[in-house]
Scaffold this motif. Structure first.
Motif, PDB file in Angstrom:
ATOM      1  N   ARG A  37     -42.449   1.241 -32.186  1.00 52.90           N
ATOM      2  CA  ARG A  37     -41.450   0.787 -32.835  1.00 52.90           C
ATOM      3  C   ARG A  37     -41.560   0.824 -34.414  1.00 52.90           C
ATOM      4  NH1 ARG A  37     -37.459  -1.270 -29.621  1.00 52.90           N
ATOM      5  NH2 ARG A  37     -38.107  -1.635 -27.270  1.00 52.90           N
ATOM      6  N   ASP A  38     -42.923   0.097 -34.762  1.00 50.04           N
ATOM      7  CA  ASP A  38     -43.060   0.204 -35.985  1.00 50.04           C
ATOM      8  C   ASP A  38     -42.888   1.674 -36.689  1.00 50.04           C
ATOM      9  OD1 ASP A  38     -43.436  -2.447 -35.809  1.00 50.04           O
ATOM     10  OD2 ASP A  38     -45.658  -2.313 -35.926  1.00 50.04           O
ATOM     11  N   ALA A  49     -36.082   2.172 -27.658  1.00 53.01           N
ATOM     12  CA  ALA A  49     -35.044   1.643 -27.181  1.00 53.01           C
ATOM     13  C   ALA A  49     -34.563   2.501 -25.849  1.00 53.01           C
ATOM     14  CB  ALA A  49     -33.938   1.634 -28.192  1.00 53.01           C
ATOM     15  N   GLU A  50     -34.390   3.723 -26.111  1.00 50.97           N
ATOM     16  CA  GLU A  50     -34.084   4.455 -24.970  1.00 50.97           C
ATOM     17  C   GLU A  50     -35.266   4.586 -23.695  1.00 50.97           C
ATOM     18  OE1 GLU A  50     -31.092   5.571 -24.316  1.00 50.97           O
ATOM     19  OE2 GLU A  50     -30.253   5.107 -26.240  1.00 50.97           O
ATOM     20  N   TRP A  55     -34.594   4.868 -19.934  1.00 53.75           N
ATOM     21  CA  TRP A  55     -35.187   5.900 -19.075  1.00 53.75           C
ATOM     22  C   TRP A  55     -36.292   5.625 -18.336  1.00 53.75           C
ATOM     23  CZ3 TRP A  55     -36.143   9.106 -24.426  1.00 53.75           C
ATOM     24  CH2 TRP A  55     -34.921   9.672 -24.761  1.00 53.75           C
ATOM     25  N   PHE A  56     -36.763   6.570 -17.309  1.00 52.90           N
ATOM     26  CA  PHE A  56     -37.819   6.308 -16.387  1.00 52.90           C
ATOM     27  C   PHE A  56     -38.348   7.835 -16.057  1.00 52.90           C
ATOM     28  CE2 PHE A  56     -34.001   5.883 -13.950  1.00 52.90           C
ATOM     29  CZ  PHE A  56     -34.183   6.603 -12.994  1.00 52.90           C
ATOM     30  N   GLU A  78     -25.315   9.182 -19.746  1.00 53.17           N
ATOM     31  CA  GLU A  78     -25.428  10.717 -19.945  1.00 53.17           C
ATOM     32  C   GLU A  78     -25.765  11.116 -20.927  1.00 53.17           C
ATOM     33  OE1 GLU A  78     -21.535  13.324 -20.146  1.00 53.17           O
ATOM     34  OE2 GLU A  78     -21.773  12.664 -18.200  1.00 53.17           O
ATOM     35  N   LEU A  79     -25.347  10.986 -22.243  1.00 52.25           N
ATOM     36  CA  LEU A  79     -25.747  11.526 -23.340  1.00 52.25           C
ATOM     37  C   LEU A  79     -26.333  10.680 -24.421  1.00 52.25           C
ATOM     38  CD1 LEU A  79     -22.928  14.149 -24.444  1.00 52.25           C
ATOM     39  CD2 LEU A  79     -24.962  14.475 -23.234  1.00 52.25           C
ATOM     40  N   PRO A  80     -27.655  10.690 -24.960  1.00 57.47           N
ATOM     41  CA  PRO A  80     -28.254   9.791 -25.993  1.00 57.47           C
ATOM     42  C   PRO A  80     -27.461   9.832 -27.162  1.00 57.47           C
ATOM     43  CG  PRO A  80     -29.638  11.504 -25.567  1.00 57.47           C
ATOM     44  CD  PRO A  80     -28.532  11.638 -24.629  1.00 57.47           C
TER      45      PRO A  80
END
Length: 264
Positions: A37-38, A49-50, A55-56, A78-80
């Motif tokens: 994140r940094d 975040a995603e 997501w997995f 669906e779409l990121p």
């Protein structure tokens, strides 16, 4: 439980952007979300975040000219779009996405360049050799995938706005249905009758409003005051009747369909 499988190919402008993205993804693979994140904040892209949120079963496979990112999601996802928008602002050149929809057993493919969702022919016409990479990396052959239903071309900003509008309409419809259910319980009236009454009132209001706007504009813009006033009066009667008749026709068709099903 059904889930969608995604394969995302990321092509960057410049080696530094490639290395930065790969480093963040490696940190996320190692579950070092804080450092990821940094670094992402410095770069202007929130991959974490995603990765941590939606997501997995993620995996990262770097190649010489691109990064392949595989992940699975719930069927509602669906779409990121927000992530892709950030990536393009940070130096992404092209993104190719293939989604396998488990519930229907179909593939769809999406091609982004310069912040736009475009047709594959447009994409491949701009970048020589890209079609060969996509053919090799994606499971579904080009041209055999299902139509995804998006109008092309469309900027990512437009797609985000369209999604927000659809979500707002869906929320509004859900709230209306809940209000209708509450009113039905309170009054004892059938929900269909309440819906018809509400739509009739809306149709009357729509007709009156359009007639009034027509009258005001024509009186202000054209000569012949009494002609336009008379025509406006006629429209004040006809337009509400027209819209109400359309509502009545819809409910009549629904009632007939229900009756036919009952007979069967």
């Amino acid at each position: 439980m059904s889930q969608n499988a995604h394969s995302l190919l990321l092509f960057f402008e410049g080696e530094q952007n490639y290395r930065t993205c790969l480093k963040i993804l490696r940190l996320l693979e190692e579950a070092d979300s804080e450092e990821a994140r940094d670094l992402g904040e410095e770069w202007g892209v929130d991959l974490a975040a995603e990765w941590d949120g939606e997501w997995f079963n993620q995996s990262v496979a770097p190649a010489h000219t691109f990064i392949r990112l595989n992940y699975e999601t719930a069927t509602r996802y669906e779409l990121p779009l927000e992530l892709l928008q950030q990536l393009f602002e940070a130096g992404l050149k092209t993104a190719c996405l293939e989604i396998f929809y488990d519930q229907v057993g179909e593939f769809a493919q999406f091609f982004f360049t310069e912040g736009e969702l475009v047709a594959p022919d447009v994409m491949f016409g701009k970048q020589a050799g890209l079609a060969d990479i996509v053919e090799q990396e994606f499971e579904c052959d080009l041209g055999n995938e299902a139509r995804h239903g998006y109008q092309l071309p469309a900027t990512i900003t437009q797609l985000i706005r369209q999604r927000e509008e659809n979500e707002a309409r869906g929320k509004e419809m859900l709230e209306a249905m809940m209000s209708l259910g509450v009113a039905s319980r309170q009054t004892g009236a059938h929900p269909l009758e309440l819906a018809r009454s509400a739509l009739v009132l809306r149709a009357v209001g729509k007709g009156l409003l359009q007639a009034i706007v027509f009258g005001v504009l024509t009186v202000l813009l054209f000569k012949g005051l009494w002609l336009w006033v008379g025509l406006t009066v006629v429209l004040l009667v006809l337009l509400p009747l027209l819209y109400v008749s359309k509502v009545a026709a819809v409910f009549k068709d629904d009632t007939d369909d229900v009756g036919e099903e009952a007979l069967c």
